[in-house]
Design a protein around this motif. Structure first.
Motif, short mmCIF file in Angstrom:
data_model
loop_
_atom_site.label_atom_id
_atom_site.label_comp_id
_atom_site.label_asym_id
_atom_site.label_seq_id
_atom_site.Cartn_x
_atom_site.Cartn_y
_atom_site.Cartn_z
N CYS A 84 0.84 -1.19 0.00
CA CYS A 84 0.00 0.00 0.00
C CYS A 84 0.88 1.24 0.00
O CYS A 84 1.73 1.41 0.87
CB CYS A 84 -0.91 0.03 1.22
N CYS A 89 -0.31 5.64 4.30
CA CYS A 89 0.90 4.81 4.33
C CYS A 89 2.09 5.60 3.81
O CYS A 89 3.20 5.51 4.35
CB CYS A 89 0.73 3.55 3.51
N CYS A 125 -5.34 1.94 -0.48
CA CYS A 125 -5.50 1.67 0.96
C CYS A 125 -6.06 0.29 1.32
O CYS A 125 -7.06 -0.15 0.78
CB CYS A 125 -6.39 2.74 1.57
N CYS A 129 -3.51 1.51 7.71
CA CYS A 129 -2.77 2.78 7.67
C CYS A 129 -1.93 3.03 8.91
O CYS A 129 -0.88 3.66 8.85
CB CYS A 129 -3.73 3.94 7.53
S1 FES Z 1 -3.16 4.11 3.34
FE1 FES Z 1 -2.21 2.23 3.42
S2 FES Z 1 -3.41 0.92 4.48
FE2 FES Z 1 -4.37 2.78 4.43
#
Ligand code: FES
Ligand SMILES: Cc1cc2nc3c(=O)[nH]c(=O)nc-3n(C[C@H](O)[C@H](O)[C@H](O)COP(=O)(O)O)c2cc1C
Ligand code: SF4
Lengths: 171, 827, 421
Positions: A84, A89, A125, A129
């Motif tokens: 991600c 992230c 995502c 996060c």
């Molecule tokens: S932005 Fe990566 S898991 Fe949510």
């Protein structure tokens, strides 16, 4: 012969039983998951068989396969390692993590390792996060999350996946 | 009557039926709201957002449930903050719609800009250029400059074959889903769909063959851009180079209204040629659709093999001569001889009338070349203002011995739609067909038992009737209207006559005869057999029925081509005249061969299976020296001293109308009448209906009901003559893409053309040693031929289905020994 | 205070049925089925003031009461698609406290007379899907699901349905399409799902967290629930805190807790030497709120955030941005996300997200000019109010607010390319 009905008679019945009898089409996604677990991706043959089971056209099955990102129409690596790099992230270093990881395994995003075990992908995502950097591994019909990762820990996971693939190959 | 609703559009008060969509309400009142995804023949989806308008509604006081009033006493209107899609919003009482203010104009400009962010600006080489809704709307509403960087545009494949008939230009597609929705919702061939998502959405097909649908061409009409084109026409011509000509489809008895677009071109030696066939709107016949056979089937009319000069037999050889010479020879040889005439169903009404006239004058007789009987349809068929499009709840439709999807696809669509509107559909066939899905009752009978099954239903012969027949009979009791389609699956002339009479009896007993939207429709294999039956021509499968001696005159009929054994009937004739487009097998046996104009080069009328008399107009200039059939027949008559009307088709029809009660009062002017049709398509704004044409040349008229025929007392089941030992019963069926002489020249469809195949149940095949895909040898009264075996579990035991017009020299059921071809050289 | 939703944090083994039951599990469901009419349950939930936790904040009891009583069957669908960047609360509930969620779903089903309920999970939750299937099997064994529950005529079955990677399937009508085996593209409304939802039948769709609130509400009553949170936004909410904070994670707090408390008391503040620059309150779909004192002291409830800051609270996915973050970079991330997730059905979203992603990519690649900033803003504004569903609208929020409040960041990006994060 419909190989899905042949290989998974009980599973298919169980899937169909979840939906009203006149709504067989609902079973199309679970059935795609089922064959992808078996084959690693969704072949045209499998689409034809699914179309037959749920009573829609192959084109409509292909359309569903094409819409959703977790379905693969081409044979990739045995495991899809999906990092991600979405905003939260990325705020915690996911982009750098991915770049270094790629550098270490020697392939670019979207590519598969020469041994055919790992395909690296970048995804949006994954609801992890707060534990970035993180990725999921899709393969063998399952998805596993790996959170709070470093390049070293990720390489270890890859090594483990390679061992697993080799062991199963040997069987 | 539905409730009416009054609203205001751009300050004008308009009244429309409730549930009307705002976009349609505007159109009905002459206000065009631009659309891309909306199409009045399909449910709205609100995807393209082109039709945004501003909508206000009367404010209601929550407490009193009364409208809030302005100071001046008018209702206070509350406008929604967002623009609304007029294609998805139904009208409501007191609604105020604004389609032209700055806010709406700005939105249109913005949506066009969005659509163009990914659209290539290749109008100069696009097939749709000149008749493209996107192009037109961009000119009208679009922004003058592009803010999107050209090199950031999507660059996608521009020549993607969706099968060999339809091509896709991925860059041009604007994702309106009209084609996808047409294939899913209108014709139920869900062979197109989107792949991927977001800006990567792409049209694709996974069917075998690609885009496998008999209706595929329609998507090229309703596509609002040049994304979908036919292999037949793409890059063929620019719209403004072509002239349109109103015509009819000559491939089946539905009578779809067509528009041929033609142009003169160097590539065709300076000749004017047809470039494409498009549907012409006739809501009572084909709406705005045609099938692919109709769209691509016209090629025979300009096939190089067409005859251009008369031929006469000299010293055993056919040699070219002038028309004068040919007529002189006829005058010599045919004087004082009775003419025995076999006339084909592709001839115009006027041609058939002329042939009948010549036969009468000469003391001979004219037969209609058909393997299907239809003498009852002039009395029991449709009349006045019957319209399949009006069938629905409370009505019934019966389809017997016909696979409509294969035989007359637009009728299949009309019946499907009637069933979707609530009509009770009864399907009778020995095997399942595509209509089964929409049927309320499905009746199975054995091949050969069709008239018994109908009789059981008509007489409620409970001893004979199974459960389904009883249930169907019950449905018929309460039906307001009953329309019956009957075909010739598994039947020859005799059997179809039995079926026809049984069905007439069913209509009679049920009290349906003469009801407004009831009657018998024959699913003929030619566009104008109905006219032959209206003129009272007796049917003849071949030449066996015609008396020996005299002059044999064949027009648009090729019995020797259908069955080589028919050649035997040519000998013993004083003189044989064949009048045709091509040097057919029969023509090769003639004394005189007369070429004629194709129907696209002349005018005339056809009577559709629904008994609608419709005009076709010349699309191309007459080929020099050639004449229309009726004119040629009149010349022959004249050379023998008889008087027939050969000057003009319109005069020939007027003459017929004076003597034939069913045609009374009809003439070419009447047939050219039009009235406004809904939805309005074509015209200045092509965006509603794509390239389907508005009908300005005539909607046609129904024939009146003819006198009641005499039933035939003879037994009307197909005889079982000398069944050989170990024989199978071979029964005919019809496939849409056959190898008939007026369709075979359309090479584009070669890959989809049906093959000469025997469909047989595996259990019947097994003891005979016949395997899937293998070749079988069939003995037909001493004439051997081969066919490929197709195992099909839907075929009843002991029978095998063979396709018509694909080289099996029979049109009726027959018995034959079928065995495997083990060694090709041995057979 | 002990947790109401994240109870596994207090009772570690609550994901075992026996432990859940030992701690009062399924009492609320039993109470509803055996002592309350469905209408009473609806009224109790209405009285509690519970509002949907999926983003829109619509009162749950009111939503239930829209189902027509003359059209059957009714369905309840749990929305476990959780895909908004910065949202990870439903996942924690499903993984650790699954029975409370299932009990909530069962209560909802009883309240609206549904005999069948579906859980739509995002495809990535494959292991949760397995676990949930096992939980459902256990409930069937325990006769908490099935026919004649607690000896009454009440019947209920729960089925799971696994998605396969598509953010748009969180939108309720796209979710229904996906559950019906189609592309996840939103439907036109009206008709609303309450009238024509799953399989064209009246349907309630609720978020996982919303449903998980139901057992405690029934157990302890509406008044108790109303005593938490604010008057118009009662109860507790799980705030997903992510981005530039020391301790990102889920925090179950009363609605009305301030941003400041969440970030500094619970989230451990920012890294040494970093200053807070912006806040996104509702994931990638948010406006970027400049993090001044006024913002930090705004209580996180549906009204205050909207009124004070002009931004919706949404699913309360609070992403913290510190002074190292260039907002043009951020917008490049969000527009990329929406371009990837646009379903493609309607023109403005399909083309607009594509276009915005191109412009921001160009900016980060150092190939933009100053006019591109206004072009970007105009493309976003041009999308607003025209899209078929809210995704298109969402995609414009960060763009428009980012340029409004942080224009120098965009100018810097145009000048220097994408050096800055
Ligand atoms: S932005 Fe990566 S898991 Fe949510
Ligand atoms: C693009 C988009 C994505 C959404 N994603 C989710 C989601 O992942 N989970 C969720 O519960 N609701 C999501 N929603 C909101 C749902 O449409 C719906 O409002 C919600 O599930 C209703 O449940 P609630 O009333 O309990 O909040 C999303 C909405 C939109 C427009
Ligand atoms: S191919 Fe044509 S009709 Fe089909 S979606 Fe694209 S633009 Fe629309």
């Amino acid at each position: 012969m419909n190989t899905i009905l042949n290989d998974y008679a009980d599973e298919v019945q169980a899937i169909l039983a979840r939906y009203p009898q006149d709504q067989k089409r609902s079973a199309v996604m679970p059935l795609i998951h089922l064959v992808q677990a078996r084959d690693g991706y969704v072949t045209k043959q499998a689409m034809t068989e699914i179309a037959e089971i749920v009573g829609i056209s192959v084109t409509d099955v292909a359309s569903v396969v094409g819409f959703y990102t977790l379905y693969h129409e081409e044979k990739g690596g045995r495991y899809h390692l999906q990092v991600c790099t979405d905003l939260p992230c990325a705020l915690r270093g996911a982009d750098e993590f991915l770049a270094k990881l790629c550098e270490n395994i020697g392939i670019k995003v979207g590519e598969t390792t020469p041994d055919g075990v790992i395909t690296i992908e970048e995804v949006t995502c994954l609801a992890g996060c707060h534990h970035a950097p993180m990725f999921q591994v899709q393969g063998d019909g399952a998805i596993t999350y790996h959170e709070n990762q470093s390049v070293d820990s990720a390489l270890e996971i890859i090594a483990e996946l390679r061992r697993k693939a080799a062991a199963q190959e040997a069987e | 009557m539905s409730k009416m609703v009054t609203l205001s559009i751009d300050g004008r008060s308009v009244t429309v039926p409730e549930n009307t969509l705002v976009v349609d309400a505007a159109k009905m009142n002459g206000i065009d709201i631009p659309v891309f995804c909306y199409h009045p023949k399909m449910k709205p989806v609100g995807m393209c957002r082109m039709c945004l308008v501003e909508i206000g509604r009367p404010m209601i006081d929550r407490a009193t449930n009364q409208p809030v009033l302005e100071d001046n006493g008018s209702p206070k209107i509350q406008f929604s903050p967002k623009l609304e899609t007029s294609c998805t919003t139904p009208v409501s009482e007191g609604m105020v719609v604004l389609t032209r203010n700055d806010k709406v104009e700005a939105a249109r400009k913005e949506i066009i800009e969005f659509i163009l962010t990914s659209h290539p600006l290749d109008c100069p080489i696009c097939d749709k250029g000149g008749e493209c809704p996107l192009q037109n709307l961009t000119m009208r509403f679009g922004s003058k400059e592009g803010r999107f960087l050209f090199d950031e545009k999507m660059h996608l494949a521009k020549h993607v074959p969706l099968g060999e008939l339809i091509w896709l230009d991925r860059e041009r597609c604007i994702q309106c889903a009209r084609c996808v929705r047409f294939q899913h919702d209108v014709v139920d061939d869900p062979v197109l769909d989107f792949h991927n998502r977001g800006r990567s959405l792409e049209i694709m097909t996974f069917s075998e063959p690609g885009f496998g649908s008999y209706f595929s061409g329609n998507t090229t009409d309703i596509c609002p851009v040049g994304a979908l084109t036919t292999a037949d026409f793409r890059f063929g011509a620019r719209p403004w180079e072509m002239k349109p000509a109103a015509s009819l489809c000559a491939q089946c008895p539905v009578g779809c209204n067509l528009e041929y677009t033609v142009r003169r071109e160097a590539k065709s030696g300076g000749a004017t040629v047809i470039k494409r066939a498009l549907p012409r709107q006739n809501e009572s016949v084909n709406e705005i659709w045609i099938c692919d056979k109709g769209r691509f089937g016209y090629h025979y009319t300009q096939d190089p093999a067409r005859l251009g000069q008369p031929l006469v037999r000299r010293d055993g050889e056919l040699v070219p001569v002038t028309f004068e010479e040919a007529l002189k020879i006829i005058a010599e040889k045919a004087a004082h001889q009775p003419f025995q005439i076999l006339a084909g169903g592709k001839l115009s009404t006027e041609d058939l009338a002329a042939l009948r006239g010549l036969a009468q004058e000469s003391g001979g007789k004219a037969w209609l070349h058909t393997y299907m009987s239809g003498g009852f349809t002039p009395h029991y068929g449709l009349s006045a203002d019957a319209n399949l499009g009006a069938l629905g709840q409370g009505d019934a439709v019966l389809v017997a011995a016909s696979d409509l999807h294969e035989e007359a696809p637009i009728w299949w669509l009309r019946v499907k739609q009637a069933a979707e509107r609530g009509a009770a559909l009864i399907v009778m066939n020995p095997r399942p067909t595509r209509l089964k899905k929409y049927a309320r009752h499905v009746i199975r009978y054995a091949y050969g038992e069709e008239s018994l099954a109908v009789a059981a239903m008509a007489e409620e012969n409970l001893a004979l009737a199974g459960e389904e027949i009883r249930a169907a009979a019950e449905t018929l009791k309460s039906a307001r209207n009953l329309v019956i389609f009957y075909g010739s699956e598994g039947l020859g002339l005799t059997g179809s006559k039995g079926l026809e009479q049984a069905l007439a009896d069913l209509l009679e007993r049920g009290g349906f005869t003469g009801r407004e939207n009831s009657g018998l429709i024959g699913v003929w294999h030619a566009p104008n057999l109905q006219a032959g039956f209206e003129l009272g021509l007796p049917p003849a499968e071949g030449l066996a029925d015609l008396p020996a001696g005299g002059v044999l005159y064949l027009a648009a009929a090729d019995p020797a081509g259908d069955d080589p054994r028919q050649a035997a009937y040519f000998s013993g004739r004083e003189f044989v005249i064949v009048q045709d487009l091509f040097l057919t097998e029969s023509a090769k046996l003639a004394d005189v061969v007369l070429p004629v104009l194709a129907y696209t080069e002349r005018e005339g009328t056809f009577v559709s299976g629904e008994r609608r008399l419709q005009r076709y107009y010349p699309a191309l200039a007459a080929r020099p020296g050639l004449k229309a059939d009726f004119a040629l027949t009149a010349l022959i008559a004249k050379s023998l001293g008889y008087e027939l009307e050969g000057r003009a088709a319109s005069l020939a029809l007027e003459k017929l109308a004076a003597s034939q009660p069913a045609f009374e009062g009809l003439n070419y002017l009447k047939l050219a009448e039009v009235h406004e049709q809904w939805p309005q398509v074509g015209g200045s704004d092509l965006y509603y209906g794509g390239t389907s044409y508005a009908n300005r040349q005539g909607l046609g008229k129904h024939l009146s009901r003819a006198a009641k025929p005499e039933p035939d007392a003879a037994p009307l089941r197909e005889g079982i003559r000398d069944v050989p030992k170990n024989a199978l019963r071979l029964v005919p069926h019809t496939r849409l893409y056959d190898a008939g002489s007026t369709f075979a020249p359309s090479r584009l469809l070669d890959q989809r053309r049906a093959r000469r195949q025997l469909r047989i149940h595996p259990r019947s095949a097994e003891p005979l040693g016949l395997q899937q895909g293998s070749q079988a040898l069939i003995e037909l009264e001493g004439a051997p031929f081969t066919a490929e075996i197709v195992l099909d579990e839907t075929i009843p035991g002991g029978t095998a289905l063979y396709p018509r017009s694909l080289g099996v020299p029979m049109n009726a059921p027959f018995h034959a020994v079928v065995k495997p071809v083990f060694d090709k050289s041995a057979s | 205070m002990s947790h109401i939703l994240l109870r596994h944090r207090d009772i570690p083994d609550i994901k075992e049925l026996s432990v859940y039951r030992a701690n009062g599990g399924f009492k609320a469901f039993q109470k509803a089925v055996t002592t309350m009419q469905p209408g009473d349950v609806v009224n109790e939930v209405k009285a509690s003031g519970l509002r949907g936790r999926g983003g829109a904040g619509f009162p749950t009891g009111v939503k239930w009461s829209f189902l027509p009583g003359n059209l059957w069957p009714h369905y309840v669908v749990a929305n476990a698609d959780e895909s908004e960047p910065g949202t990870f609360k439903d996942r924690e509930i499903l993984e650790n406290n699954p029975y409370q969620f299932l009990e909530g779903l069962m209560i909802a089903a009883y309240a609206v007379g549904a005999q069948e309920a579906y859980v739509y999970l995002r495809g990535e939750f494959e292991s949760i899907y397995r676990q949930l299937n096992a939980c459902i099997a256990r409930l069937e064994e325990a006769h908490l699901l099935g026919d004649q529950l607690f000896g009454t005529d009440v019947r209920l079955r729960i089925y799971t349905h696994l998605g396969a990677g598509a953010y748009i399937c969180g939108e309720e009508t796209a979710l229904l399409e996906s559950l019906e085996g189609k592309l996840g593209q939103p439907r036109l409304r009206p008709p609303f799902p309450a009238v024509a939802g799953l399989f064209n039948k009246p349907t309630v769709i609720n978020n996982v967290e919303t449903l998980t609130n139901l057992p405690p509400i029934l157990e302890k009553g509406a008044d108790w629930y109303k005593s938490l949170g604010t008057e118009k936004s009662p109860g507790v909410k799980i705030f997903c805190l992510s981005g530039c904070v020391q301790k990102p994670g889920n925090y179950e707090l009363p609605l009305g807790t301030t941003f400041r408390e969440l970030i500094y008391t619970w989230g451990g503040g920012l890294a040494e030497g970093r200053r807070i620059k912006g806040i996104m309150a509702a994931g990638a779909s948010s406006n970027i709120i400049p993090a001044d004192d006024r913002a930090l002291d705004t209580p996180m409830d549906y009204e205050s955030v909207q009124q004070n800051l002009g931004a919706p609270l949404g699913s309360a996915s609070v992403i913290i941005l510190d002074d190292s973050v260039n907002m043009a970079w951020l917008v490049a991330k969000t527009t990329h996300f929406f371009k990837h997730e646009s379903c493609g059905k309607c023109t403005p979203c399909r083309e607009g997200t594509f276009w915005m992603a191109h412009i921001t990519e160009r900016m980060m690649g150092g190939k933009a000019s100053p006019e591109d900033i206004d072009l970007l803003k105009n493309v976003a504004l041009q999308m607003q109010g025209k899209c078929l569903c809210a995704l298109g609208e969402f995609s414009t929020m960060a763009v428009v607010s980012g340029i409004k409040h942080f224009r120098p960041d965009f100018e810097a990006a145009v000048r220097g390319g994408g050096k800055a994060k």
